[in-house]
Write a protein that holds these residues in place. Structure first.
Motif, PDB file in Angstrom:
ATOM      1  N   ASN A  35     139.720 120.322  28.458  1.00 39.97           N
ATOM      2  CA  ASN A  35     139.754 120.015  29.888  1.00 39.97           C
ATOM      3  C   ASN A  35     140.910 119.055  30.201  1.00 39.97           C
ATOM      4  OD1 ASN A  35     137.345 121.415  31.212  1.00 39.97           O
ATOM      5  ND2 ASN A  35     136.362 120.439  29.454  1.00 39.97           N
ATOM      6  N   ASN A  36     140.845 118.396  31.348  1.00 38.58           N
ATOM      7  CA  ASN A  36     141.905 117.473  31.767  1.00 38.58           C
ATOM      8  C   ASN A  36     141.355 116.064  31.984  1.00 38.58           C
ATOM      9  OD1 ASN A  36     143.947 119.554  31.958  1.00 38.58           O
ATOM     10  ND2 ASN A  36     142.893 120.261  33.808  1.00 38.58           N
ATOM     11  N   ILE A  37     140.424 115.666  31.151  1.00 39.68           N
ATOM     12  CA  ILE A  37     139.710 114.402  31.319  1.00 39.68           C
ATOM     13  C   ILE A  37     140.574 113.223  30.873  1.00 39.68           C
ATOM     14  CG2 ILE A  37     137.679 113.089  30.586  1.00 39.68           C
ATOM     15  CD1 ILE A  37     136.353 115.886  30.038  1.00 39.68           C
ATOM     16  N   THR A  38     140.601 112.187  31.685  1.00 38.97           N
ATOM     17  CA  THR A  38     141.277 110.934  31.333  1.00 38.97           C
ATOM     18  C   THR A  38     140.304 109.769  31.308  1.00 38.97           C
ATOM     19  OG1 THR A  38     141.844 110.532  33.656  1.00 38.97           O
ATOM     20  CG2 THR A  38     143.476 111.694  32.315  1.00 38.97           C
ATOM     21  N   ASN A  39     139.301 109.809  32.182  1.00 42.19           N
ATOM     22  CA  ASN A  39     138.340 108.713  32.322  1.00 42.19           C
ATOM     23  C   ASN A  39     136.977 109.155  31.796  1.00 42.19           C
ATOM     24  OD1 ASN A  39     136.792 106.538  33.032  1.00 42.19           O
ATOM     25  ND2 ASN A  39     136.982 106.832  35.248  1.00 42.19           N
ATOM     26  N   VAL A  40     136.504 108.486  30.727  1.00 37.27           N
ATOM     27  CA  VAL A  40     135.219 108.865  30.131  1.00 37.27           C
ATOM     28  C   VAL A  40     134.112 107.860  30.457  1.00 37.27           C
ATOM     29  CG1 VAL A  40     136.257 110.173  28.253  1.00 37.27           C
ATOM     30  CG2 VAL A  40     135.848 107.715  27.960  1.00 37.27           C
ATOM     31  N   ALA A  41     134.303 107.048  31.506  1.00 38.68           N
ATOM     32  CA  ALA A  41     133.340 105.996  31.854  1.00 38.68           C
ATOM     33  C   ALA A  41     131.901 106.503  31.983  1.00 38.68           C
ATOM     34  CB  ALA A  41     133.776 105.298  33.140  1.00 38.68           C
ATOM     35  N   PRO A  42     131.631 107.667  32.614  1.00 40.70           N
ATOM     36  CA  PRO A  42     130.238 108.118  32.759  1.00 40.70           C
ATOM     37  C   PRO A  42     129.523 108.380  31.438  1.00 40.70           C
ATOM     38  CG  PRO A  42     131.654 109.259  34.320  1.00 40.70           C
ATOM     39  CD  PRO A  42     132.555 108.535  33.372  1.00 40.70           C
ATOM     40  N   ILE A  43     130.272 108.572  30.357  1.00 38.85           N
ATOM     41  CA  ILE A  43     129.654 108.861  29.068  1.00 38.85           C
ATOM     42  C   ILE A  43     128.918 107.643  28.513  1.00 38.85           C
ATOM     43  CG2 ILE A  43     130.235 109.370  26.639  1.00 38.85           C
ATOM     44  CD1 ILE A  43     132.289 111.334  27.606  1.00 38.85           C
ATOM     45  N   ALA A  44     129.218 106.465  29.030  1.00 35.31           N
ATOM     46  CA  ALA A  44     128.587 105.236  28.539  1.00 35.31           C
ATOM     47  C   ALA A  44     127.069 105.262  28.673  1.00 35.31           C
ATOM     48  CB  ALA A  44     129.155 104.023  29.274  1.00 35.31           C
ATOM     49  N   SER A  45     126.544 106.092  29.566  1.00 39.44           N
ATOM     50  CA  SER A  45     125.094 106.152  29.786  1.00 39.44           C
ATOM     51  C   SER A  45     124.372 107.001  28.745  1.00 39.44           C
ATOM     52  CB  SER A  45     124.797 106.730  31.178  1.00 39.44           C
ATOM     53  OG  SER A  45     125.400 105.959  32.188  1.00 39.44           O
ATOM     54  N   LEU A  46     125.111 107.724  27.927  1.00 37.50           N
ATOM     55  CA  LEU A  46     124.496 108.681  27.009  1.00 37.50           C
ATOM     56  C   LEU A  46     124.166 108.002  25.676  1.00 37.50           C
ATOM     57  CD1 LEU A  46     126.835 111.708  27.808  1.00 37.50           C
ATOM     58  CD2 LEU A  46     124.741 110.965  28.972  1.00 37.50           C
ATOM     59  N   ARG A  47     123.094 107.244  25.663  1.00 39.24           N
ATOM     60  CA  ARG A  47     122.749 106.401  24.510  1.00 39.24           C
ATOM     61  C   ARG A  47     122.176 107.175  23.327  1.00 39.24           C
ATOM     62  NH1 ARG A  47     122.709 100.979  25.953  1.00 39.24           N
ATOM     63  NH2 ARG A  47     124.182 100.737  27.691  1.00 39.24           N
ATOM     64  N   VAL A  48     121.701 108.409  23.554  1.00 36.20           N
ATOM     65  CA  VAL A  48     121.126 109.174  22.434  1.00 36.20           C
ATOM     66  C   VAL A  48     122.063 110.294  21.995  1.00 36.20           C
ATOM     67  CG1 VAL A  48     118.769 108.639  23.120  1.00 36.20           C
ATOM     68  CG2 VAL A  48     119.837 110.732  23.967  1.00 36.20           C
ATOM     69  N   LEU A  49     123.273 110.298  22.509  1.00 39.49           N
ATOM     70  CA  LEU A  49     124.242 111.331  22.138  1.00 39.49           C
ATOM     71  C   LEU A  49     124.572 111.243  20.653  1.00 39.49           C
ATOM     72  CD1 LEU A  49     125.882 113.550  23.619  1.00 39.49           C
ATOM     73  CD2 LEU A  49     127.760 111.920  23.751  1.00 39.49           C
ATOM     74  N   VAL A  50     124.528 112.380  19.956  1.00 38.40           N
ATOM     75  CA  VAL A  50     124.773 112.434  18.522  1.00 38.40           C
ATOM     76  C   VAL A  50     126.137 113.057  18.214  1.00 38.40           C
ATOM     77  CG1 VAL A  50     123.973 113.385  16.320  1.00 38.40           C
ATOM     78  CG2 VAL A  50     122.313 112.542  17.998  1.00 38.40           C
ATOM     79  N   VAL A  51     126.475 114.141  18.901  1.00 39.83           N
ATOM     80  CA  VAL A  51     127.732 114.855  18.672  1.00 39.83           C
ATOM     81  C   VAL A  51     128.505 114.936  19.979  1.00 39.83           C
ATOM     82  CG1 VAL A  51     128.803 117.038  17.970  1.00 39.83           C
ATOM     83  CG2 VAL A  51     126.743 116.216  16.801  1.00 39.83           C
ATOM     84  N   LEU A  52     129.773 114.498  19.953  1.00 35.09           N
ATOM     85  CA  LEU A  52     130.612 114.502  21.160  1.00 35.09           C
ATOM     86  C   LEU A  52     131.973 115.107  20.818  1.00 35.09           C
ATOM     87  CD1 LEU A  52     131.257 113.714  24.077  1.00 35.09           C
ATOM     88  CD2 LEU A  52     131.843 111.415  23.256  1.00 35.09           C
ATOM     89  N   ASN A  53     132.316 116.184  21.526  1.00 33.76           N
ATOM     90  CA  ASN A  53     133.607 116.854  21.334  1.00 33.76           C
ATOM     91  C   ASN A  53     134.455 116.665  22.589  1.00 33.76           C
ATOM     92  OD1 ASN A  53     135.797 118.496  20.835  1.00 33.76           O
ATOM     93  ND2 ASN A  53     134.594 120.250  20.157  1.00 33.76           N
ATOM     94  N   LEU A  54     135.509 115.857  22.472  1.00 37.75           N
ATOM     95  CA  LEU A  54     136.431 115.600  23.583  1.00 37.75           C
ATOM     96  C   LEU A  54     137.839 116.081  23.233  1.00 37.75           C
ATOM     97  CD1 LEU A  54     135.299 111.979  24.538  1.00 37.75           C
ATOM     98  CD2 LEU A  54     134.953 114.037  25.903  1.00 37.75           C
ATOM     99  N   SER A  55     137.946 116.996  22.314  1.00 40.44           N
ATOM    100  CA  SER A  55     139.263 117.447  21.872  1.00 40.44           C
ATOM    101  C   SER A  55     140.027 118.119  22.999  1.00 40.44           C
ATOM    102  CB  SER A  55     139.124 118.409  20.693  1.00 40.44           C
ATOM    103  OG  SER A  55     138.431 119.581  21.071  1.00 40.44           O
ATOM    104  N   SER A  56     141.362 118.043  22.924  1.00 36.41           N
ATOM    105  CA  SER A  56     142.266 118.670  23.887  1.00 36.41           C
ATOM    106  C   SER A  56     141.993 118.206  25.312  1.00 36.41           C
ATOM    107  CB  SER A  56     142.170 120.199  23.789  1.00 36.41           C
ATOM    108  OG  SER A  56     143.176 120.810  24.556  1.00 36.41           O
ATOM    109  N   ASN A  57     142.072 116.898  25.519  1.00 42.60           N
ATOM    110  CA  ASN A  57     142.009 116.303  26.847  1.00 42.60           C
ATOM    111  C   ASN A  57     143.174 115.320  26.982  1.00 42.60           C
ATOM    112  OD1 ASN A  57     139.486 117.049  28.623  1.00 42.60           O
ATOM    113  ND2 ASN A  57     138.751 117.023  26.514  1.00 42.60           N
TER     114      ASN A  57
END
Length: 261
Positions: free
Chosen positions: A63-85
């Motif tokens: 995607n075209n993501i630059t700001n990941v601030a909303p992800i801070a709420s995901l306290r039980v997240l185990v796997v996160l793929n942010l490749s190609s941003n």
């Protein structure tokens, strides 16, 4: 770098909205969403993603993501793929206290300093900053001492850039290594081959084969697991060869004794 698109055509959307999430997951309650794949949709605004507080696996690659601030709420997240941003600031991810696997290949991380916020993630086992398969990387990877710097910064990780970290953090690797060393040592113990009872194969044919899931969100987990399976196959092959050679030698010795009598 242009984000890699999925083979199937995906309509682009600039912002993550409740309507988008409901249409893709079938869940009307955002807190019920556990797995989510939003790949190559042209997203640059994460919108309401922070309301999916029970998310365990999230794929936002391509995607075209630059700001990941909303992800801070995901306290039980185990796997996160942010490749190609287009991400450089990782501070919000430091709040994802359950995170185990993080893919950041193909972003704008220019310095090890950008990675310091991740040091607080005690459960983090896998970090990917480059992916040679898709030619994804980060500016920091150009540093000749990049790998050593990361291993010092994250002494407990088990996988770096898709490769298992030899001799660090992997109990399974150490176990396989110990077994392998023991087999080699016993073959030439005291210059004689050991007595070996009749042995059957460790596992049945096809035991190590796994069926791939259609859910692309777990691709990264499969990739890491297959690395371990590959090492196990090699170990099994070496062990079977050692056993067969020992049995063959013992058979020759027994025949020689019979002739001597």
């Amino acid at each position: 770098m242009e984000p890699k698109k999925d083979k199937d055509h995906e309509p682009e959307c600039a912002k993550i909205t409740p309507g988008l999430l409901k249409s893709r997951t079938g869940e009307f309650d955002l807190e019920s969403i556990l797995f989510l794949k939003l790949r190559s949709l042209g997203i640059y605004d994460l919108g309401c993603i922070g309301e999916c507080i029970n998310l365990e696996r999230l794929d936002l690659s391509g995607n075209n993501i630059t700001n990941v601030a909303p992800i801070a709420s995901l306290r039980v997240l185990v796997v996160l793929n942010l490749s190609s941003n287009r991400i450089s600031n990782l501070d919000p991810i430091s709040s994802c206290e359950s995170l185990q696997s993080l893919n950041l290949a193909g972003n704008l991380i220019s310095s090890p300093d950008n990675l310091h916020p991740l040091k607080s993630l005690r459960t983090l086992e896998s970090i990917r900053l480059k992916d040679n398969t898709h030619n994804y990387t980060n500016p920091v990877c150009k540093n000749s001492s990049y790998r050593n710097m990361l291993l010092e910064m994250f002494p407990h990780i088990k996988v770096l850039d898709g490769e298992r970290v030899v001799g660090r953090g992997s109990d399974l690797y150490q176990l396989c290594k110990d077994i392998d060393d023991t087999i080699k040592a016993n073959i030439f113990k005291n210059g004689q081959l050991p007595e070996v009872p009749d042995c059957k194969p460790w596992v049945e044919d096809g035991f190590w084969e796994i069926k791939r899931s259609n859910n692309a969100i777990v691709d990264e987990a499969y990739k890491q697991f297959n690395d371990v399976l590959h090492e196990c196959r090699l170990l099994n092959s070496r062990a079977s060869y050692a056993v067969s050679q020992t049995e063959r030698t013992l058979c020759i010795k027994n025949q020689a004794k019979q002739y001597a009598v």
